[in-house]
Design a protein around this motif. Structure first.
Motif, PDB file in Angstrom:
ATOM      1  N   VAL A 147      45.430  19.887  37.319  1.00 14.68           N
ATOM      2  CA  VAL A 147      46.086  20.075  38.598  1.00 14.68           C
ATOM      3  C   VAL A 147      45.763  18.886  39.488  1.00 14.68           C
ATOM      4  O   VAL A 147      44.666  18.317  39.411  1.00 14.68           O
ATOM      5  CB  VAL A 147      45.660  21.405  39.261  1.00 14.68           C
ATOM      6  N   TYR A 148      46.726  18.505  40.313  1.00 16.67           N
ATOM      7  CA  TYR A 148      46.576  17.376  41.197  1.00 16.67           C
ATOM      8  C   TYR A 148      46.831  17.816  42.630  1.00 16.67           C
ATOM      9  O   TYR A 148      47.600  18.741  42.895  1.00 16.67           O
ATOM     10  CB  TYR A 148      47.557  16.257  40.844  1.00 16.67           C
ATOM     11  N   LEU A 149      46.197  17.139  43.525  1.00 13.72           N
ATOM     12  CA  LEU A 149      46.474  17.333  44.936  1.00 13.72           C
ATOM     13  C   LEU A 149      46.682  15.966  45.557  1.00 13.72           C
ATOM     14  O   LEU A 149      45.724  15.212  45.744  1.00 13.72           O
ATOM     15  CB  LEU A 149      45.338  18.073  45.645  1.00 13.72           C
ATOM     16  N   GLN A 150      47.930  15.655  45.837  1.00 15.04           N
ATOM     17  CA  GLN A 150      48.257  14.419  46.526  1.00 15.04           C
ATOM     18  C   GLN A 150      48.131  14.661  48.019  1.00 15.04           C
ATOM     19  O   GLN A 150      48.817  15.520  48.575  1.00 15.04           O
ATOM     20  CB  GLN A 150      49.673  13.968  46.178  1.00 15.04           C
ATOM     21  N   MET A 151      47.270  13.919  48.653  1.00 19.14           N
ATOM     22  CA  MET A 151      46.991  14.091  50.065  1.00 19.14           C
ATOM     23  C   MET A 151      47.425  12.839  50.810  1.00 19.14           C
ATOM     24  O   MET A 151      46.842  11.768  50.625  1.00 19.14           O
ATOM     25  CB  MET A 151      45.507  14.376  50.300  1.00 19.14           C
ATOM     26  N   ASN A 152      48.438  12.990  51.628  1.00 14.03           N
ATOM     27  CA  ASN A 152      48.958  11.890  52.419  1.00 14.03           C
ATOM     28  C   ASN A 152      48.713  12.132  53.903  1.00 14.03           C
ATOM     29  O   ASN A 152      48.508  13.271  54.328  1.00 14.03           O
ATOM     30  CB  ASN A 152      50.458  11.708  52.167  1.00 14.03           C
ATOM     31  N   ASP A 153      48.776  11.064  54.654  1.00 15.72           N
ATOM     32  CA  ASP A 153      48.578  11.149  56.098  1.00 15.72           C
ATOM     33  C   ASP A 153      47.327  11.954  56.432  1.00 15.72           C
ATOM     34  O   ASP A 153      47.349  12.888  57.234  1.00 15.72           O
ATOM     35  CB  ASP A 153      49.807  11.762  56.769  1.00 15.72           C
ATOM     36  N   LEU A 154      46.249  11.576  55.818  1.00 17.63           N
ATOM     37  CA  LEU A 154      45.005  12.316  55.997  1.00 17.63           C
ATOM     38  C   LEU A 154      44.503  12.219  57.425  1.00 17.63           C
ATOM     39  O   LEU A 154      44.633  11.181  58.081  1.00 17.63           O
ATOM     40  CB  LEU A 154      43.952  11.806  55.025  1.00 17.63           C
ATOM     41  N   LYS A 155      43.928  13.303  57.878  1.00 14.80           N
ATOM     42  CA  LYS A 155      43.416  13.420  59.225  1.00 14.80           C
ATOM     43  C   LYS A 155      41.935  13.751  59.181  1.00 14.80           C
ATOM     44  O   LYS A 155      41.448  14.305  58.196  1.00 14.80           O
ATOM     45  CB  LYS A 155      44.181  14.501  59.985  1.00 14.80           C
ATOM     46  N   PRO A 156      41.209  13.426  60.237  1.00 16.81           N
ATOM     47  CA  PRO A 156      39.778  13.742  60.244  1.00 16.81           C
ATOM     48  C   PRO A 156      39.482  15.207  59.966  1.00 16.81           C
ATOM     49  O   PRO A 156      38.460  15.510  59.340  1.00 16.81           O
ATOM     50  CB  PRO A 156      39.342  13.340  61.658  1.00 16.81           C
ATOM     51  N   GLU A 157      40.349  16.093  60.407  1.00 15.66           N
ATOM     52  CA  GLU A 157      40.126  17.506  60.163  1.00 15.66           C
ATOM     53  C   GLU A 157      40.288  17.903  58.702  1.00 15.66           C
ATOM     54  O   GLU A 157      39.988  19.038  58.334  1.00 15.66           O
ATOM     55  CB  GLU A 157      41.044  18.368  61.042  1.00 15.66           C
ATOM     56  N   ASP A 158      40.767  16.985  57.880  1.00 22.43           N
ATOM     57  CA  ASP A 158      40.831  17.239  56.451  1.00 22.43           C
ATOM     58  C   ASP A 158      39.494  16.999  55.765  1.00 22.43           C
ATOM     59  O   ASP A 158      39.349  17.300  54.576  1.00 22.43           O
ATOM     60  CB  ASP A 158      41.889  16.351  55.790  1.00 22.43           C
ATOM     61  N   THR A 159      38.553  16.447  56.483  1.00 18.41           N
ATOM     62  CA  THR A 159      37.244  16.174  55.912  1.00 18.41           C
ATOM     63  C   THR A 159      36.593  17.470  55.446  1.00 18.41           C
ATOM     64  O   THR A 159      36.443  18.416  56.212  1.00 18.41           O
ATOM     65  CB  THR A 159      36.343  15.478  56.935  1.00 18.41           C
ATOM     66  N   ALA A 160      36.222  17.494  54.195  1.00 16.86           N
ATOM     67  CA  ALA A 160      35.640  18.691  53.605  1.00 16.86           C
ATOM     68  C   ALA A 160      35.252  18.391  52.165  1.00 16.86           C
ATOM     69  O   ALA A 160      35.613  17.354  51.608  1.00 16.86           O
ATOM     70  CB  ALA A 160      36.627  19.861  53.640  1.00 16.86           C
ATOM     71  N   VAL A 161      34.534  19.320  51.597  1.00 22.75           N
ATOM     72  CA  VAL A 161      34.340  19.316  50.158  1.00 22.75           C
ATOM     73  C   VAL A 161      35.481  20.109  49.551  1.00 22.75           C
ATOM     74  O   VAL A 161      35.720  21.258  49.938  1.00 22.75           O
ATOM     75  CB  VAL A 161      32.987  19.919  49.749  1.00 22.75           C
ATOM     76  N   TYR A 162      36.170  19.506  48.635  1.00 25.67           N
ATOM     77  CA  TYR A 162      37.316  20.136  48.004  1.00 25.67           C
ATOM     78  C   TYR A 162      36.919  20.660  46.633  1.00 25.67           C
ATOM     79  O   TYR A 162      36.337  19.936  45.820  1.00 25.67           O
ATOM     80  CB  TYR A 162      38.473  19.147  47.878  1.00 25.67           C
ATOM     81  N   TYR A 163      37.251  21.918  46.396  1.00 26.08           N
ATOM     82  CA  TYR A 163      36.891  22.587  45.161  1.00 26.08           C
ATOM     83  C   TYR A 163      38.137  22.968  44.381  1.00 26.08           C
ATOM     84  O   TYR A 163      39.017  23.647  44.902  1.00 26.08           O
ATOM     85  CB  TYR A 163      36.084  23.858  45.435  1.00 26.08           C
ATOM     86  N   CYS A 164      38.186  22.539  43.172  1.00 26.75           N
ATOM     87  CA  CYS A 164      39.246  22.959  42.284  1.00 26.75           C
ATOM     88  C   CYS A 164      38.942  24.359  41.758  1.00 26.75           C
ATOM     89  O   CYS A 164      37.781  24.718  41.557  1.00 26.75           O
ATOM     90  CB  CYS A 164      39.357  21.975  41.116  1.00 26.75           C
ATOM     91  N   TYR A 165      39.981  25.136  41.548  1.00 21.83           N
ATOM     92  CA  TYR A 165      39.796  26.434  40.917  1.00 21.83           C
ATOM     93  C   TYR A 165      40.913  26.692  39.930  1.00 21.83           C
ATOM     94  O   TYR A 165      41.997  26.108  40.015  1.00 21.83           O
ATOM     95  CB  TYR A 165      39.735  27.563  41.958  1.00 21.83           C
ATOM     96  N   ALA A 166      40.618  27.565  39.014  1.00 27.33           N
ATOM     97  CA  ALA A 166      41.608  27.995  38.046  1.00 27.33           C
ATOM     98  C   ALA A 166      41.418  29.472  37.763  1.00 27.33           C
ATOM     99  O   ALA A 166      40.284  29.949  37.672  1.00 27.33           O
ATOM    100  CB  ALA A 166      41.501  27.198  36.750  1.00 27.33           C
ATOM    101  N   GLU A 167      42.516  30.169  37.655  1.00 28.65           N
ATOM    102  CA  GLU A 167      42.495  31.562  37.252  1.00 28.65           C
ATOM    103  C   GLU A 167      43.089  31.660  35.867  1.00 28.65           C
ATOM    104  O   GLU A 167      44.207  31.203  35.627  1.00 28.65           O
ATOM    105  CB  GLU A 167      43.282  32.439  38.221  1.00 28.65           C
ATOM    106  N   THR A 168      42.344  32.266  34.968  1.00 27.10           N
ATOM    107  CA  THR A 168      42.799  32.415  33.595  1.00 27.10           C
ATOM    108  C   THR A 168      42.780  33.871  33.196  1.00 27.10           C
ATOM    109  O   THR A 168      42.216  34.727  33.877  1.00 27.10           O
ATOM    110  CB  THR A 168      41.920  31.623  32.617  1.00 27.10           C
TER     111      THR A 168
END
Length: 118
Positions: free
Chosen positions: A78-99
């Motif tokens: 899975v991909y997450l294309q992040m454009n026009d990033l803003k300071p409020e986007d600052t975070a730890v990003y966690y991938c998840y999957a449901e199987t």
């Protein structure tokens, strides 16, 4: 056992772009959905974007129009294309999957830091 390996985080200036990737490997029978959560300092973890097995997508309001989630089912990635990033986007990003079919299982990546700052 399923492992999710994330990559693509980093430091970017406001208005910049990043693309996060998350590859699932291991004992995968089926992936019902994959997506991304994030946790910013002082906040609870929130769903950012998700994509279902049927291709339906959901986004949290602040990222709509800026982020795009996609999935390569053949690669279980899975991909997450992040454009026009803003300071409020600052975070730890966690991938998840449901199987799983009748029994659902949730798996999480280790998290990747995204920092948006000038």
């Amino acid at each position: 056992q399923v492992q999710l390996v994330e990559s693509g985080g980093g430091l970017v200036q406001p208005g910049g772009s990043l693309r996060l990737s998350c590859a699932a490997s291991g004992s995968i029978f089926s992936i019902n959905a994959m997506g991304w959560y994030r946790q910013a300092p002082g906040k609870q973890r929130e769903l950012v974007a998700a994509i279902s097995s049927g291709g339906s997508t959901n986004y949290v309001d602040p990222v709509k129009g800026r982020f795009t989630i996609s999935r390569d089912t053949a690669k279980n990635t899975v991909y997450l294309q992040m454009n026009d990033l803003k300071p409020e986007d600052t975070a730890v990003y966690y991938c998840y999957a449901e199987t799983g079919l009748t029994i659902k299982h949730d798996y999480w990546g280790q998290g990747t830091q995204v920092t948006v700052s000038s």
